[in-house]
Design an enzyme around this catalytic site. Structure first.
Site, PDB file in Angstrom:
ATOM      1  N   HIS A 112      -2.722  -2.855  -7.947  1.00 27.58           N
ATOM      2  CA  HIS A 112      -2.249  -0.989  -8.961  1.00 27.58           C
ATOM      3  C   HIS A 112      -0.476  -1.099  -9.352  1.00 27.58           C
ATOM      4  CE1 HIS A 112      -1.612   1.448  -5.153  1.00 27.58           C
ATOM      5  NE2 HIS A 112      -0.193   1.799  -5.738  1.00 27.58           N
ATOM      6  N   ASP A 138       3.892   9.132 -11.967  1.00 27.44           N
ATOM      7  CA  ASP A 138       2.519   9.736 -11.036  1.00 27.44           C
ATOM      8  C   ASP A 138       3.219  10.337 -10.356  1.00 27.44           C
ATOM      9  OD1 ASP A 138       3.902   7.270  -9.696  1.00 27.44           O
ATOM     10  OD2 ASP A 138       1.711   6.419  -9.715  1.00 27.44           O
ATOM     11  N   ASP A 155      -3.359  -4.128  -3.410  1.00 27.92           N
ATOM     12  CA  ASP A 155      -3.862  -3.864  -4.968  1.00 27.92           C
ATOM     13  C   ASP A 155      -4.145  -4.181  -6.169  1.00 27.92           C
ATOM     14  OD1 ASP A 155      -3.714  -1.402  -5.669  1.00 27.92           O
ATOM     15  OD2 ASP A 155      -5.491  -0.968  -4.405  1.00 27.92           O
ATOM     16  N   GLU A 157      -5.529   2.135 -10.240  1.00 26.03           N
ATOM     17  CA  GLU A 157      -5.780   1.382  -9.083  1.00 26.03           C
ATOM     18  C   GLU A 157      -6.819   0.552  -9.623  1.00 26.03           C
ATOM     19  OE1 GLU A 157      -5.463   1.455  -6.463  1.00 26.03           O
ATOM     20  OE2 GLU A 157      -4.846   4.213  -5.328  1.00 26.03           O
TER      21      GLU A 157
HETATM   22  C1  GLP Z   1       2.403   3.695  -4.976  1.00 23.82           C
HETATM   23  C2  GLP Z   1       2.818   4.041  -5.988  1.00 23.82           C
HETATM   24  C3  GLP Z   1       3.247   2.802  -7.177  1.00 23.82           C
HETATM   25  C4  GLP Z   1       4.263   1.796  -6.258  1.00 23.82           C
HETATM   26  C5  GLP Z   1       3.468   1.150  -5.064  1.00 23.82           C
HETATM   27  C6  GLP Z   1       4.018   0.055  -4.127  1.00 23.82           C
HETATM   28  O1  GLP Z   1       1.517   3.665  -4.476  1.00 23.82           O
HETATM   29  N1  GLP Z   1       2.400   5.169  -6.634  1.00 23.82           N
HETATM   30  O2  GLP Z   1       3.964   3.186  -8.199  1.00 23.82           O
HETATM   31  O3  GLP Z   1       4.072   1.026  -6.858  1.00 23.82           O
HETATM   32  O4  GLP Z   1       2.689   2.580  -4.312  1.00 23.82           O
HETATM   33  O5  GLP Z   1       4.927   1.198  -3.904  1.00 23.82           O
HETATM   34  P1  GLP Z   1       5.783   1.228  -2.468  1.00 23.82           P
HETATM   35  O6  GLP Z   1       6.604   0.429  -3.257  1.00 23.82           O
HETATM   36  O7  GLP Z   1       6.188   1.573  -1.762  1.00 23.82           O
HETATM   37  O8  GLP Z   1       5.111  -0.544  -1.888  1.00 23.82           O
END
Ligand code: GLP
Length: 259
Positions: free
Chosen positions: A137, A66, A135, A142
């Protein structure tokens, strides 16, 4: 269902997954890696540095999940910058073989379909790394995302923007929109590896692995995949009903099977 592996800490998760990626690259020098951002995959990337020492990685290809829409690609928190800094440079990958969705406003209408076409032309993703949002995702899909969705523009929830505000000077600087591989796109990867650590991810992990399949919890899409591995520390595993069973099955798994 997904195979759940409960490890002691993020470093152990990183070592386990890096070893699997090492085996993949040994089998296939031009392996296609599905790369994730966020803090979760970082232990994998750091374990890969030693894992891949002396290995020719010049043909390894990569596709990020992404990107933020409208962010300058040279901004340190654009996912293009993060992937360059955390993956391409330290591992010595060939920059032109590592792709990130194009979040620039110019051409954004076609950017999703073009990205999916690029993944298809590469023969698909061999191993897709995934983190999970609080959440539920994955990527930036989302709650409410269709299990059949393709790479497209989405609006970030307030919660995700708050979660990611730590990377920006001010919460208002977190972009409102993103472009993300769809759940349908992600499910086409040949092996999914979802990682999570810490108490804060425990509910999302329990819902994704053991809850009902539901668009409200996009991570539950992994239940549709024939080869999904969930690697979690004890805290992130703390709400899993079958935790003891996962420990037992992994402890008795022949090592040659990998994950
Ligand atoms: C972001 C990314 C995701 C990631 C998530 C969790 O929004 N787009 O790919 O898995 O958040 O983030 P973190 O690994 O920092 O907890």
């Amino acid at each position: 269902m997904a195979e759940v592996v409960i490890v002691e800490n993020p470093a152990a998760a990183g070592a386990l997954v890096a070893a699997e990626i090492g085996r993949l690259i040994a089998r296939r020098a031009d392996a296609v890696l599905g790369l994730a951002t966020g803090s979760t995959p970082l232990p994998v990337y750091s374990a890969l540095r030693s894992q891949l020492e002396g290995v020719d990685v010049s043909h390894v290809r990569g596709f990020a999940l992404d990107e933020y829409v409208g962010i300058d690609p040279s901004h340190p928190e654009s996912y293009r910058s993060v992937i360059t800094r955390e993956v391409v440079e330290p591992l010595g990958l060939t920059p032109s073989l590592v792709h990130v969705p194009d979040g620039s406003l110019d051409g954004i209408e076609q950017a999703g379909a073009e990205y999916d076409a690029k993944i298809r032309a590469a023969g698909g993703v061999d191993l897709q790394l995934l983190g999970i949002g609080t959440d539920g995702h994955i990527g930036f899909n989302e709650p409410g995302s269709s299990f059949a969705s393709r790479t497209r523009v989405k609006t970030l929830t307030e919660q995700t923007r708050e979660d990611n505000a730590r990377f920006f000077d001010s919460p208002d600087d977190v972009p409102m929109h993103c472009i993300t591989q769809g759940l349908g796109t992600i499910l086409e990867a040949r092996h999914l590896v979802l990682l999570a650590y810490g108490e804060g991810k425990a509910q999302a992990i329990a819902d994704a692995v053991e809850g009902p399949l539901s668009a409200i919890l996009p991570g539950s899409a992994i239940q549709l995949h024939p080869h999904a591995t969930v690697v979690v520390d004890e805290a992130a595993a703390s709400k899993l009903t079958l935790a003891d069973y996962y420990r037992y099955t992994f402890a008795n798994k022949p090592a040659w099977q990998g994950i």
